[in-house]
Design a protein around this motif. Structure first.
Motif, PDB file in Angstrom:
ATOM      1  N   LEU A  14     -84.669  11.673 133.547  1.00  0.00           N
ATOM      2  CA  LEU A  14     -84.693  10.852 132.346  1.00  0.00           C
ATOM      3  C   LEU A  14     -84.705  11.757 131.120  1.00  0.00           C
ATOM      4  N   LEU A  15     -83.858  11.443 130.165  1.00  0.00           N
ATOM      5  CA  LEU A  15     -83.817  12.129 128.881  1.00  0.00           C
ATOM      6  C   LEU A  15     -84.014  11.117 127.770  1.00  0.00           C
ATOM      7  N   VAL A  16     -84.528  11.585 126.650  1.00  0.00           N
ATOM      8  CA  VAL A  16     -84.767  10.729 125.486  1.00  0.00           C
ATOM      9  C   VAL A  16     -84.086  11.357 124.277  1.00  0.00           C
ATOM     10  N   ALA A  17     -83.390  10.555 123.491  1.00  0.00           N
ATOM     11  CA  ALA A  17     -82.742  11.076 122.286  1.00  0.00           C
ATOM     12  C   ALA A  17     -82.761  10.010 121.199  1.00  0.00           C
ATOM     13  N   GLY A  18     -83.014  10.446 119.971  1.00  0.00           N
ATOM     14  CA  GLY A  18     -83.045   9.517 118.850  1.00  0.00           C
ATOM     15  C   GLY A  18     -84.373   9.550 118.136  1.00  0.00           C
ATOM     16  N   ARG A  19     -84.638   8.522 117.367  1.00  0.00           N
ATOM     17  CA  ARG A  19     -85.813   8.531 116.503  1.00  0.00           C
ATOM     18  C   ARG A  19     -87.128   8.512 117.273  1.00  0.00           C
ATOM     19  N   HIS A  20     -87.094   8.251 118.556  1.00  0.00           N
ATOM     20  CA  HIS A  20     -88.312   8.193 119.375  1.00  0.00           C
ATOM     21  C   HIS A  20     -88.529   9.469 120.170  1.00  0.00           C
ATOM     22  N   TYR A  21     -87.886  10.564 119.763  1.00  0.00           N
ATOM     23  CA  TYR A  21     -88.035  11.821 120.493  1.00  0.00           C
ATOM     24  C   TYR A  21     -89.479  12.308 120.436  1.00  0.00           C
ATOM     25  N   SER A  22     -89.786  13.364 121.158  1.00  0.00           N
ATOM     26  CA  SER A  22     -91.166  13.820 121.283  1.00  0.00           C
ATOM     27  C   SER A  22     -91.621  14.531 120.007  1.00  0.00           C
TER      28      SER A  22
END
Length: 457
Positions: A370-378
């Motif tokens: 799972l990867l996360v990208a955008g305004r909710h990044y870490s």
């Protein structure tokens, strides 16, 4: 405790299998999907609404900014393709390089396009590279990029739940008019803006609130008259604009900006606080409050502000502009100091204005594939508030798409992908991953605490 209802287990037919699944068709999501497809992966892109673009189109956030470091353009890649294609359609406007400096003449020409460095304390603020665009133009270019790259697009598919097996995400279930449907894949990229996928898959996150805005546009505006009045009668113009902003209840310094469509202006307001972008009750209240403020101010605009006598409400954004909700707490959590000190990371895979995003900030600690990208990044809430504009989010999306496709190609988990490979492939796709620090960067990787080890200890 609220009353609960127990339901039978969901049986969802598998309607698609792809190497990479991207959930959320906003700027970061389209960038991720296109980048993954160009890297050789089969890709399915899921979007809950009827059109691509997220806050750039549905939310009508109609200026691309936060992508310069002095005279250097720092955010490149797929965002450049959007600008070039929209400009060919006559639906994007930006100042030429020779007019990007501070002077009363340049401010008079470009200020109302929003093409200025809003971080600068110079008066007038210097004109810089920023792009005013049309929301339907954004949708058209999004469609073209997705189709040309071979991405399998499924609109009207509202993410419901992840499919998690042995600590790894294997796919997602969406609600549709045909009932629940499953899409299975090797890697999932969460670009929902609120880490809907990651949070439900068990990833750690923080939650906070910031401003929300329901943007609107006015038609029938004589912008030449309005600008001439401001230039000839600045004190009177400031007083009128202050009154309008008070009625709106919150706005940036310039509450209206020009758009590529003659006679149409963009109003990035009203700004409202105290609403939760993950709570449907709170969002409903925000919609009503915003529309009430917009309706209340229209008569005053027409009567008081030269150039607006024939103004009418053209449209209100389809999506509430939510700036902050859930934030991933990933392998590295970017801090405000990281952003403001321009801290450079050896595993930087995306750039913002003058800051860098490490690959670790796109990786959940607790869930694989799972990867996360955008305004909710870490990032901490304070850091996210100054590093969440659309172009940097697109850069993150492009990096995540390349990382996902690379993991599939190499047969490894996404956290094992070498950032150097992502950096090289970003450059091959015309993007700047931030692997080379700018002269004003703080290069002190050895001084950074390894947050993952600290958390384990």
């Amino acid at each position: 405790m609220p009353q609960t209802v127990s339901l039978d287990a969901v049986e969802a037919p598998v309607v698609q299998r792809s190497d990479v699944i991207v959930v959320g068709g906003g700027p970061a999501g389209v960038s991720a999907a296109v980048a993954a497809a160009r890297t050789g992966a089969s890709v399915t892109l899921l979007e809950r609404y009827s059109a691509l673009g997220g806050l750039a189109s549905g939310g009508m956030v109609l200026v691309l900014d936060d992508m310069i470091n002095g005279n250097e353009i720092t955010v490149t890649g797929i965002v450049d393709e959007y600008v070039e294609r929209m400009a060919k359609l006559g639906l994007a406007v930006y100042p030429p390089a020779e007019e990007r400096y501070s002077s009363p003449e340049m401010w008079a020409k470009w200020g109302r396009w929003g093409a200025f460095d809003f971080h600068s304390h110079t008066n007038p603020k210097p004109i810089c590279y920023a792009v005013a665009f049309d929301p339907d133009g954004w949708k058209r270019v999004s469609n073209d990029l997705v189709r040309e790259s071979g991405v399998n697009l499924r609109l009207h598919s509202w993410f419901s739940r992840p499919v998690v097996q042995d600590g790894a995400v294997k796919g997602v279930v969406c609600e549709t008019k045909s009932g629940p449907q499953a899409v299975m894949g090797d890697v999932v990229i969460d670009t929902t803006g609120d880490i809907d996928v990651a949070s439900r898959a068990g990833a750690s996150y923080a939650q906070d609130n910031y401003l929300v805005t329901l943007v609107f546009r006015l038609g029938g505006v004589d912008t030449a008259t309005a600008e001439r009045f401001e230039q000839d009668h600045p004190r009177e113009a400031r007083a009128i604009n202050r009154k309008i902003k008070r009625m709106l209840g919150g706005a940036w310094e310039l509450w209206w900006l020009k758009t590529p469509v003659p006679g149409v202006v963009w109003c990035n307001c009203p700004h409202m606080t105290g609403f939760d972008g993950t709570d449907p009750v709170s969002l409903t209240e925000a919609e009503f409050e915003a529309r009430a403020r917009i309706g209340a101010v229209l008569d005053s605009i027409r009567s008081d502000l030269p150039g607006f006598a024939n103004a009418y409400l053209l449209d209100v954004a389809e999506q509430m502009g939510v700036r902050q909700t859930r934030l991933l707490q990933g392998e590295y959590v970017v801090t405000k100091e990281d952003v403001t000190s321009r801290r450079h990371f050896a595993d930087s895979v995306a750039r913002g204005r003058d800051y860098y995003t490490p690959y670790r900030a796109l990786l959940p600690r607790d869930v694989d594939q799972l990867l996360v990208a955008g305004r909710h990044y870490s990032a901490t809430p304070e850091a996210q508030r100054i590093s969440r504009e659309i172009p940097p989010c697109m850069a993150m999306g492009q990096a995540a798409g390349i990382a996902a496709a690379t993991a599939v190609e190499q047969g490894v988990v996404v956290r094992a992908v070498d950032p150097a490979v992502i950096q090289r492939r970003m450059r091959e796709q015309g993007a700047d991953p931030g692997d080379v620090p700018a002269e004003n960067a703080t290069v002190a990787e050895s001084a950074i605490v390894d947050q993952t080890e600290e958390a384990v200890a």
